[in-house]
Scaffold this motif. Structure first.
Motif, mmCIF file in Angstrom:
data_model
loop_
_atom_site.group_PDB
_atom_site.id
_atom_site.type_symbol
_atom_site.label_atom_id
_atom_site.label_comp_id
_atom_site.label_asym_id
_atom_site.label_seq_id
_atom_site.Cartn_x
_atom_site.Cartn_y
_atom_site.Cartn_z
ATOM 1 N N THR A 26 0.832 -1.201 0.000
ATOM 2 C CA THR A 26 0.000 0.000 0.000
ATOM 3 C C THR A 26 0.870 1.257 0.000
ATOM 4 O O THR A 26 0.615 2.213 -0.739
ATOM 5 N N TRP A 27 1.910 1.270 0.807
ATOM 6 C CA TRP A 27 2.799 2.422 0.901
ATOM 7 C C TRP A 27 3.507 2.680 -0.433
ATOM 8 O O TRP A 27 3.584 3.807 -0.894
ATOM 9 N N LEU A 28 4.006 1.605 -1.059
ATOM 10 C CA LEU A 28 4.691 1.761 -2.343
ATOM 11 C C LEU A 28 3.734 2.238 -3.439
ATOM 12 O O LEU A 28 4.092 3.074 -4.266
ATOM 13 N N THR A 29 2.516 1.722 -3.439
ATOM 14 C CA THR A 29 1.521 2.147 -4.420
ATOM 15 C C THR A 29 1.189 3.623 -4.249
ATOM 16 O O THR A 29 1.143 4.385 -5.227
ATOM 17 N N GLY A 32 4.037 5.811 -5.455
ATOM 18 C CA GLY A 32 4.044 5.890 -6.919
ATOM 19 C C GLY A 32 2.976 6.839 -7.435
ATOM 20 O O GLY A 32 3.219 7.623 -8.356
ATOM 21 N N LYS A 33 1.787 6.794 -6.845
ATOM 22 C CA LYS A 33 0.712 7.700 -7.259
ATOM 23 C C LYS A 33 1.074 9.151 -6.957
ATOM 24 O O LYS A 33 0.804 10.043 -7.761
ATOM 25 N N ASP A 34 1.677 9.378 -5.803
ATOM 26 C CA ASP A 34 2.090 10.739 -5.448
ATOM 27 C C ASP A 34 3.137 11.267 -6.426
ATOM 28 O O ASP A 34 3.102 12.429 -6.826
ATOM 29 N N THR A 38 2.684 14.469 -8.888
ATOM 30 C CA THR A 38 3.634 15.575 -8.871
ATOM 31 C C THR A 38 4.162 15.868 -10.268
ATOM 32 O O THR A 38 4.269 17.025 -10.675
ATOM 33 N N LEU A 39 4.488 14.817 -11.013
ATOM 34 C CA LEU A 39 4.969 15.009 -12.394
ATOM 35 C C LEU A 39 3.901 15.641 -13.279
ATOM 36 O O LEU A 39 4.199 16.517 -14.094
ATOM 37 N N ALA A 40 2.658 15.212 -13.107
ATOM 38 C CA ALA A 40 1.572 15.781 -13.905
ATOM 39 C C ALA A 40 1.365 17.256 -13.573
ATOM 40 O O ALA A 40 1.144 18.074 -14.465
ATOM 41 N N GLN A 41 1.448 17.601 -12.300
ATOM 42 C CA GLN A 41 1.301 19.001 -11.898
ATOM 43 C C GLN A 41 2.441 19.846 -12.445
ATOM 44 O O GLN A 41 2.239 20.981 -12.886
ATOM 45 N N GLU A 42 3.649 19.310 -12.420
ATOM 46 C CA GLU A 42 4.807 20.039 -12.945
ATOM 47 C C GLU A 42 4.667 20.256 -14.455
ATOM 48 O O GLU A 42 4.968 21.339 -14.962
ATOM 49 N N LYS A 43 4.198 19.244 -15.150
ATOM 50 C CA LYS A 43 4.011 19.370 -16.595
ATOM 51 C C LYS A 43 2.955 20.427 -16.915
ATOM 52 O O LYS A 43 3.144 21.256 -17.806
ATOM 53 N N THR A 44 1.863 20.438 -16.159
ATOM 54 C CA THR A 44 0.813 21.434 -16.355
ATOM 55 C C THR A 44 1.336 22.840 -16.074
ATOM 56 O O THR A 44 1.041 23.791 -16.813
ATOM 57 N N ARG A 45 2.140 22.986 -15.026
ATOM 58 C CA ARG A 45 2.709 24.288 -14.680
ATOM 59 C C ARG A 45 3.632 24.794 -15.790
ATOM 60 O O ARG A 45 3.573 25.958 -16.188
ATOM 61 N N LYS A 46 4.460 23.898 -16.335
ATOM 62 C CA LYS A 46 5.351 24.280 -17.433
ATOM 63 C C LYS A 46 4.551 24.676 -18.669
ATOM 64 O O LYS A 46 4.885 25.649 -19.349
ATOM 65 N N GLN A 47 3.503 23.925 -18.965
ATOM 66 C CA GLN A 47 2.691 24.241 -20.141
ATOM 67 C C GLN A 47 2.062 25.620 -20.016
ATOM 68 O O GLN A 47 2.020 26.383 -20.984
ATOM 69 N N LYS A 48 1.583 25.966 -18.824
ATOM 70 C CA LYS A 48 1.005 27.297 -18.607
ATOM 71 C C LYS A 48 2.068 28.377 -18.775
ATOM 72 O O LYS A 48 1.815 29.425 -19.375
ATOM 73 N N LEU A 49 3.254 28.128 -18.252
ATOM 74 C CA LEU A 49 4.348 29.092 -18.364
ATOM 75 C C LEU A 49 4.739 29.292 -19.824
ATOM 76 O O LEU A 49 4.910 30.415 -20.294
#
Length: 138
Positions: A26-29, A32-34, A38-49
């Motif tokens: 459960t902890w590893l899953t 991985g989701k976190d 985080t990567l998806a949020q970073e990609k969205t932030r870069k796209q907006k920039l």
């Protein structure tokens, strides 16, 4: 040790191992989701920039084609966006953004374009290659 305790200890040990295995899975899953979130949020932030940069640079380039001078605050906004890119973007992306900014500044120093010249420029689309290169790779 009494032989009656052996099966009980084995059962307890099996339960403990099973519980720990479930906890670790459960902890590893979740970890991985976190990471994926985080990567998806970073990609969205870069796209907006990048979208802000392309919008600002396009407006400045259009202004530079028909004017000899610029509002310094508008150029500062463009360089602020480049500074924000330095935090999380690669050197290649920053280099392309800086090339687009230099091209805009150079355009302010070139003679103003007339409407027919603007039409020819749009047909060729050569001068704005720096901005196009930035947009296509990011």
């Amino acid at each position: 040790m009494d032989s009656a305790y052996v099966p009980a200890l084995a059962a307890f040990g099996g339960s403990a191992v099973g519980g720990l295995t479930s906890l670790m899975a459960t902890w590893l899953t979740q970890r991985g989701k976190d990471g994926a979130r985080t990567l998806a949020q970073e990609k969205t932030r870069k796209q907006k920039l990048y979208k802000q940069f392309i919008s600002e640079a396009s407006k400045l380039y259009a202004d530079a084609l028909v004017h000899d001078n610029s509002e310094v605050s508008a150029l500062v906004n463009l360089y602020t966006l480049i500074g924000r890119m330095r935090i999380s973007s690669s050197d290649a992306v920053i280099g392309k953004a800086e090339a687009a900014a230099r091209m805009i500044i150079d355009t302010y120093f070139s003679p103003n374009k007339t409407f027919p010249e603007l039409r020819q420029l749009m047909d060729r689309w050569t001068r704005c290659e720096s901005l196009a290169r930035f947009a296509e790779k990011n």
